[in-house]
Design a protein around this motif. Structure first.
Motif, PDB file in Angstrom:
ATOM      1  N   PHE A 145       0.832  -1.195   0.000  1.00 26.57           N
ATOM      2  CA  PHE A 145       0.000   0.000   0.000  1.00 26.57           C
ATOM      3  C   PHE A 145       0.870   1.249   0.000  1.00 26.57           C
ATOM      4  N   ILE A 146       0.259   2.332  -0.462  1.00 27.22           N
ATOM      5  CA  ILE A 146       0.960   3.601  -0.575  1.00 27.22           C
ATOM      6  C   ILE A 146       0.221   4.646   0.245  1.00 27.22           C
ATOM      7  N   THR A 147       0.960   5.538   0.888  1.00 23.68           N
ATOM      8  CA  THR A 147       0.357   6.691   1.544  1.00 23.68           C
ATOM      9  C   THR A 147       0.559   7.895   0.640  1.00 23.68           C
ATOM     10  N   CYS A 148      -0.519   8.600   0.354  1.00 31.82           N
ATOM     11  CA  CYS A 148      -0.427   9.749  -0.536  1.00 31.82           C
ATOM     12  C   CYS A 148      -1.325  10.855  -0.019  1.00 31.82           C
ATOM     13  N   GLY A 149      -1.242  12.006  -0.658  1.00 29.81           N
ATOM     14  CA  GLY A 149      -1.959  13.179  -0.208  1.00 29.81           C
ATOM     15  C   GLY A 149      -1.062  14.396  -0.314  1.00 29.81           C
ATOM     16  N   VAL A 156      10.712   8.589  -2.762  1.00 30.83           N
ATOM     17  CA  VAL A 156       9.842   7.496  -2.329  1.00 30.83           C
ATOM     18  C   VAL A 156      10.613   6.628  -1.341  1.00 30.83           C
ATOM     19  N   ALA A 157       9.985   6.317  -0.213  1.00 36.81           N
ATOM     20  CA  ALA A 157      10.606   5.460   0.802  1.00 36.81           C
ATOM     21  C   ALA A 157       9.778   4.188   0.945  1.00 36.81           C
ATOM     22  N   TYR A 158      10.457   3.054   1.038  1.00 38.19           N
ATOM     23  CA  TYR A 158       9.781   1.764   1.207  1.00 38.19           C
ATOM     24  C   TYR A 158      10.118   1.208   2.583  1.00 38.19           C
ATOM     25  N   THR A 205       4.745   2.106   0.920  1.00 39.68           N
ATOM     26  CA  THR A 205       5.397   3.123   0.103  1.00 39.68           C
ATOM     27  C   THR A 205       4.992   4.486   0.623  1.00 39.68           C
ATOM     28  N   ASP A 206       5.974   5.256   1.067  1.00 36.51           N
ATOM     29  CA  ASP A 206       5.719   6.622   1.525  1.00 36.51           C
ATOM     30  C   ASP A 206       6.029   7.552   0.365  1.00 36.51           C
ATOM     31  N   ALA A 207       4.984   8.153  -0.220  1.00 36.45           N
ATOM     32  CA  ALA A 207       5.156   9.005  -1.398  1.00 36.45           C
ATOM     33  C   ALA A 207       5.186  10.472  -0.993  1.00 36.45           C
ATOM     34  N   PRO A 208       5.970  11.286  -1.685  1.00 41.67           N
ATOM     35  CA  PRO A 208       6.005  12.719  -1.363  1.00 41.67           C
ATOM     36  C   PRO A 208       4.685  13.385  -1.720  1.00 41.67           C
TER      37      PRO A 208
END
Length: 428
Positions: free
Chosen positions: A6-10, A69-71, A84-87
């Motif tokens: 999963f990815i965190t976005c916003g 991007v950090a995993y 996945t930590d997305a900018p």
């Protein structure tokens, strides 16, 4: 245990890195040495900056934002996770595209004080285009609005309008505070009006990817010719199975040449096997001596992709230099690299209204629908049918920079009236 990606976005500063840090910290998934180093850097009020668990670049720590991007990987008794930590900054939207391309679920963070804003819409649109069909709306920083239920309800209603537009299943809305730990791993005592599950419990129970079974696809990465006395005639084609399953004895087609043969042997870790499936790395040996090179695609005769030199695609433009019709680029489709041109920009997507609007150029972070022509044929599938073979990147042929991520929407096979067709020649 199965795996959930999963990815965190916003938007920027909505608390994505802090949320991931809270997940890791409260689920006791942080190693002792990292935990000790983190606690040494705690603030004067005794709180720990959980964002430091994912923001590893010096510039990220200095500015307090995520750039790359950090995993992160962690496991609970019920499931394995890849996060996945997305900018969130609009300048780094291209990095978010990279992170979302392999995700099964998207956690869209919204600052309770800001509500649904443009970057929330843009990230939802990109995630939907990339095939994500499960969304969690995490309304963060509820502590800063007094844990007000009315604020949460309004944001959940606004976001439901977005998912309805894309005909997506309704997002699961969770009010939380990543900084305080409310509803992240443990239920919150500050929001008795919320009767749903906390975030981690939902992630542990949500179904994984439901992508339909894709047709077998294999693209050659390397041709193995040892030419030793022990193996004078050995010829193997190494690569990773992108989707589906291959078996010894399958009748296959080599694209784009159109030559037909049969799989004589499959090798995994230098051992012959009867069958192999995605995502295994294999070596395929064919019964006939046919011309196969890096970038060629080997597919079963009964499950052929579209082999084409012309396609329509959705692009997320990643370059500060605008895209204008007629621009010449390189198209990278896994191991295949071909010259290409973009003769037409069909329309641009307005990220506020999601309307299709006319556009003469594509600017940084624009999402556009285009037509692309390539100098050599590519074996592609529509992205909605196969995420692996329906994606590509565009590369600037001078600088080598990646300028766009592309999703195949429609492919035109009218050029192929015979198994072997001459290449299209045009100035590029």
């Amino acid at each position: 245990m199965d795996l959930l990606r999963f990815i965190t976005c916003g938007s920027v500063d909505d608390g994505k890195s802090t949320l991931i840090g809270r997940l890791l910290y409260d689920s006791e998934s942080v190693s002792l040495d990292v935990l000790a180093a983190l606690e040494k850097r705690q603030a004067s009020n005794g709180t720990v900056d959980l964002a430091l668990l994912t923001d590893g670049l010096r510039a990220e720590r200095e500015q307090g934002i995520t750039i790359d991007v950090a995993y992160k990987y962690f496991t609970t008794p019920r499931r394995k996770f890849i996060i996945t930590d997305a900018p969130g900054h609009v300048q780094y939207t291209r990095n978010m595209v990279t992170g979302a391309s392999n995700a099964d679920l998207a956690i869209v963070l919204v600052d309770a004080r800001q509500g649904v804003i443009e970057q929330t819409r843009r990230h939802t649109l990109i995630a939907a285009l990339l095939g994500i069909r499960r969304f969690v709306l995490a309304v963060n920083k509820m502590d800063l609005v007094g844990y007000d239920q009315a604020v949460f309800d309004q944001i959940a209603t606004d976001y439901a309008d977005l998912t309805n537009h894309f005909h997506l299943p309704a997002a699961v809305a969770i009010p939380l505070s990543a900084l305080q730990g409310d509803n992240v791993v443990t239920p919150s005592t500050h929001m008795p009006w919320y009767t749903g599950t906390n975030l981690l419990a939902h992630l542990e129970s949500v179904p994984g990817s439901e992508e339909k079974a894709a047709d077998p696809r294999f693209q050659v990465q390397y041709v193995i010719r040892p030419q030793t006395p022990e193996l004078p005639d050995y010829r193997g084609y190494a690569g990773q199975i992108q989707s589906g399953q291959y078996r010894r004895g399958d009748r296959i087609l080599v694209l784009p040449s159109g030559l037909e043969s049969e799989i004589e042997a499959l090798e995994v870790n230098q051992q012959e096997v009867e069958s192999a499936s995605a995502p295994q790395a294999v070596v395929i040996r064919l019964r006939d001596d046919v011309d196969v090179s890096r970038g060629d695609t080997i597919v079963p005769v009964a499950h052929q992709p579209t082999s084409t030199r012309e396609l329509e695609a959705t692009l997320c433009w990643m370059s500060e230099q605008p895209l204008a019709p007629g621009r010449k680029l390189l198209l990278q489709h896994h191991t295949a690299l071909v010259k290409a041109a973009v003769p037409t920009i069909l329309y641009k997507v307005n990220v506020q209204t999601f309307e299709h609007i006319a556009a003469d150029t594509a600017q940084l972070n624009d999402i556009v629908r285009v037509r692309i022509k390539t100098a050599l044929a590519l074996a592609v599938d529509n992205y909605q049918d196969n995420r692996a073979t329906g994606s590509f990147i565009l590369v600037d042929e001078v600088s080598g920079d990646t300028v766009a991520a592309g999703l195949v929407e429609a492919a035109n096979s009218e050029y192929f009236t015979a198994p072997i067709a001459p290449p299209v020649v045009f100035s590029i």
